[in-house]
Design a protein around this motif. Structure first.
Motif, PDB file in Angstrom:
ATOM      1  N   LEU A 153       0.820  -1.209   0.000  1.00  0.00           N
ATOM      2  CA  LEU A 153       0.000   0.000   0.000  1.00  0.00           C
ATOM      3  C   LEU A 153       0.851   1.255   0.000  1.00  0.00           C
ATOM      4  CD1 LEU A 153      -2.890  -0.988   2.450  1.00  0.00           C
ATOM      5  CD2 LEU A 153      -2.944  -0.866  -0.044  1.00  0.00           C
ATOM      6  N   VAL A 154       2.014   1.205   0.638  1.00  0.00           N
ATOM      7  CA  VAL A 154       2.925   2.354   0.621  1.00  0.00           C
ATOM      8  C   VAL A 154       3.344   2.667  -0.812  1.00  0.00           C
ATOM      9  CG1 VAL A 154       5.286   3.078   1.200  1.00  0.00           C
ATOM     10  CG2 VAL A 154       3.791   2.181   2.969  1.00  0.00           C
ATOM     11  N   ASP A 184     -13.551   2.758 -11.968  1.00  0.00           N
ATOM     12  CA  ASP A 184     -13.304   1.339 -12.225  1.00  0.00           C
ATOM     13  C   ASP A 184     -11.805   1.050 -12.177  1.00  0.00           C
ATOM     14  OD1 ASP A 184     -13.488  -1.294 -12.885  1.00  0.00           O
ATOM     15  OD2 ASP A 184     -14.290  -0.999 -14.908  1.00  0.00           O
ATOM     16  N   GLY A 185     -11.025   1.963 -12.750  1.00  0.00           N
ATOM     17  CA  GLY A 185      -9.577   1.797 -12.726  1.00  0.00           C
ATOM     18  C   GLY A 185      -9.024   1.839 -11.320  1.00  0.00           C
ATOM     19  N   LEU A 186      -9.599   2.693 -10.482  1.00  0.00           N
ATOM     20  CA  LEU A 186      -9.154   2.800  -9.089  1.00  0.00           C
ATOM     21  C   LEU A 186      -9.475   1.516  -8.323  1.00  0.00           C
ATOM     22  CD1 LEU A 186      -7.747   4.934  -7.365  1.00  0.00           C
ATOM     23  CD2 LEU A 186     -10.003   5.702  -6.598  1.00  0.00           C
ATOM     24  N   VAL A 187     -10.651   0.953  -8.595  1.00  0.00           N
ATOM     25  CA  VAL A 187     -11.011  -0.325  -7.965  1.00  0.00           C
ATOM     26  C   VAL A 187     -10.031  -1.410  -8.380  1.00  0.00           C
ATOM     27  CG1 VAL A 187     -12.747  -2.152  -7.878  1.00  0.00           C
ATOM     28  CG2 VAL A 187     -13.449   0.242  -7.700  1.00  0.00           C
ATOM     29  N   ALA A 193      -3.215  -4.186  -5.859  1.00  0.00           N
ATOM     30  CA  ALA A 193      -2.396  -4.047  -4.660  1.00  0.00           C
ATOM     31  C   ALA A 193      -2.617  -5.224  -3.707  1.00  0.00           C
ATOM     32  CB  ALA A 193      -2.709  -2.731  -3.956  1.00  0.00           C
ATOM     33  N   LEU A 194      -3.855  -5.654  -3.565  1.00  0.00           N
ATOM     34  CA  LEU A 194      -4.159  -6.795  -2.697  1.00  0.00           C
ATOM     35  C   LEU A 194      -3.550  -8.083  -3.253  1.00  0.00           C
ATOM     36  CD1 LEU A 194      -7.908  -6.061  -1.805  1.00  0.00           C
ATOM     37  CD2 LEU A 194      -5.887  -5.703  -0.367  1.00  0.00           C
ATOM     38  N   VAL A 195      -3.618  -8.257  -4.577  1.00  0.00           N
ATOM     39  CA  VAL A 195      -3.027  -9.448  -5.196  1.00  0.00           C
ATOM     40  C   VAL A 195      -1.514  -9.446  -5.025  1.00  0.00           C
ATOM     41  CG1 VAL A 195      -2.582 -10.585  -7.414  1.00  0.00           C
ATOM     42  CG2 VAL A 195      -4.887  -9.832  -6.852  1.00  0.00           C
TER      43      VAL A 195
END
Length: 297
Positions: A153-154, A184-187, A193-195
């Motif tokens: 996330l950083v 949508d791109g932000l999602v 990032a989670l992956v």
């Protein structure tokens, strides 16, 4: 009060506090201790600086109207699209840091998780408590996995901030050529990032296992990072293609498939499944080693 004295005070009260709330307290303490170390802060600062350097470099390179990455498209994935939409800097920064910088940081934290406590002389005080070795090991692993998420996330937040400051934002074009909204791109950026964070849990388990093998934090960190480099080298040797699908780093860049429309899930699922397998194997090995570890020396 020294760290050893603090641990003694905590251990003295453990018999009365072995409830789930005590476990959460232990996890909170581990997270706080890990994130406030100067070494950890330095690692996070380096990770945050990578998107800044990439963004400035692209801005300077494209100031005369030329394309980012040169005419041949050299550079990390998505770099040529940053000038059109700053959100692509998030994807580029993650692609640039995932092969080495992010896993190196995770390897340092994971390698020091147990060995660092042993070297500091605090491990024996934690393990003689009736809280249980399994509970402590799970707490350590949860802390390392939390660091995986924090580190990722950083990079993502730093990249998004720099991208918004230096480049335009708006609709973006997927790898498949379709247009999607900025929301949508932000999602998709959050999902990526989670992956990426989940892609590091196999290495985290490997580092934790190495950390149970020695009482030297430096040796554990060096070994984990050395194994990371070795796996990366093996993954680049064509003659070893038969083992590539089983290397924990082989599918790391599959997160790019989240920028397709529709999303390609095959490599993503393979990556997450492989990370779960590594976590199970080396997590079990770490538990087996840690369960019989001599803490009196």
């Amino acid at each position: 009060m020294s760290q050893a004295e603090v641990v003694r005070e905590v251990v003295r009260d453990v018999p009365r506090r072995t409830s789930p709330l005590w476990t959460l307290g232990l996890l909170r303490s581990e997270l706080f201790t890990t994130l406030r170390r100067w070494r950890t802060l330095a690692l996070l600062a380096v990770l945050a600086a990578v998107p800044v350097l990439v963004g400035i470099a692209v801005k300077i390179e494209t100031s005369d109207g030329s394309a980012a990455g040169g005419s041949g498209g050299e550079g990390p994935a998505f770099i040529s699209q940053i000038t059109n939409n700053g959100l692509f800097l998030v994807f580029t920064a993650l692609a640039a840091t995932l092969p080495f910088f992010l896993p190196m940081a995770v390897g340092v934290v994971a390698g020091d998780a147990i060995a660092g406590e042993a070297n500091a002389g605090t491990l024996r005080y934690l393990l003689v408590a009736p809280a249980g070795r399994t509970r402590l090991l799970l707490t350590k692993y949860a802390t390392v996995m939390s660091f995986c998420l924090v580190a990722t996330l950083v990079v993502a937040v730093s990249a998004l901030t720099v991208g918004a400051l230096l480049f335009p934002l708006g609709e973006l074009t997927t790898i498949s050529g379709t247009r999607i909204s900025f929301a949508d791109g932000l999602v998709r950026a959050v999902l990526i990032a989670l992956v990426v964070a989940a892609s590091l849990i196999g290495l985290a388990a490997l580092g934790l296992f190495v950390s149970t093998l020695t009482n030297s934090g430096i040796a554990a960190m060096a070994t984990t990072v050395g194994l990371l480099i070795t796996v990366q080298i093996l993954d680049q040797i064509p003659q070893l293609h038969a083992i590539h699908p089983y290397l924990f780093s082989h599918h790391w860049l599959s997160f790019a498939d989240l920028m397709r429309d529709p999303v390609y899930w095959d490599d993503l699922v393979k990556n997450l499944g492989l990370q779960a397998l590594y976590a199970a194997v080396f997590g079990s090995a770490a538990w087996a080693r840690f369960a019989g570890k001599d803490v009196t020396t």
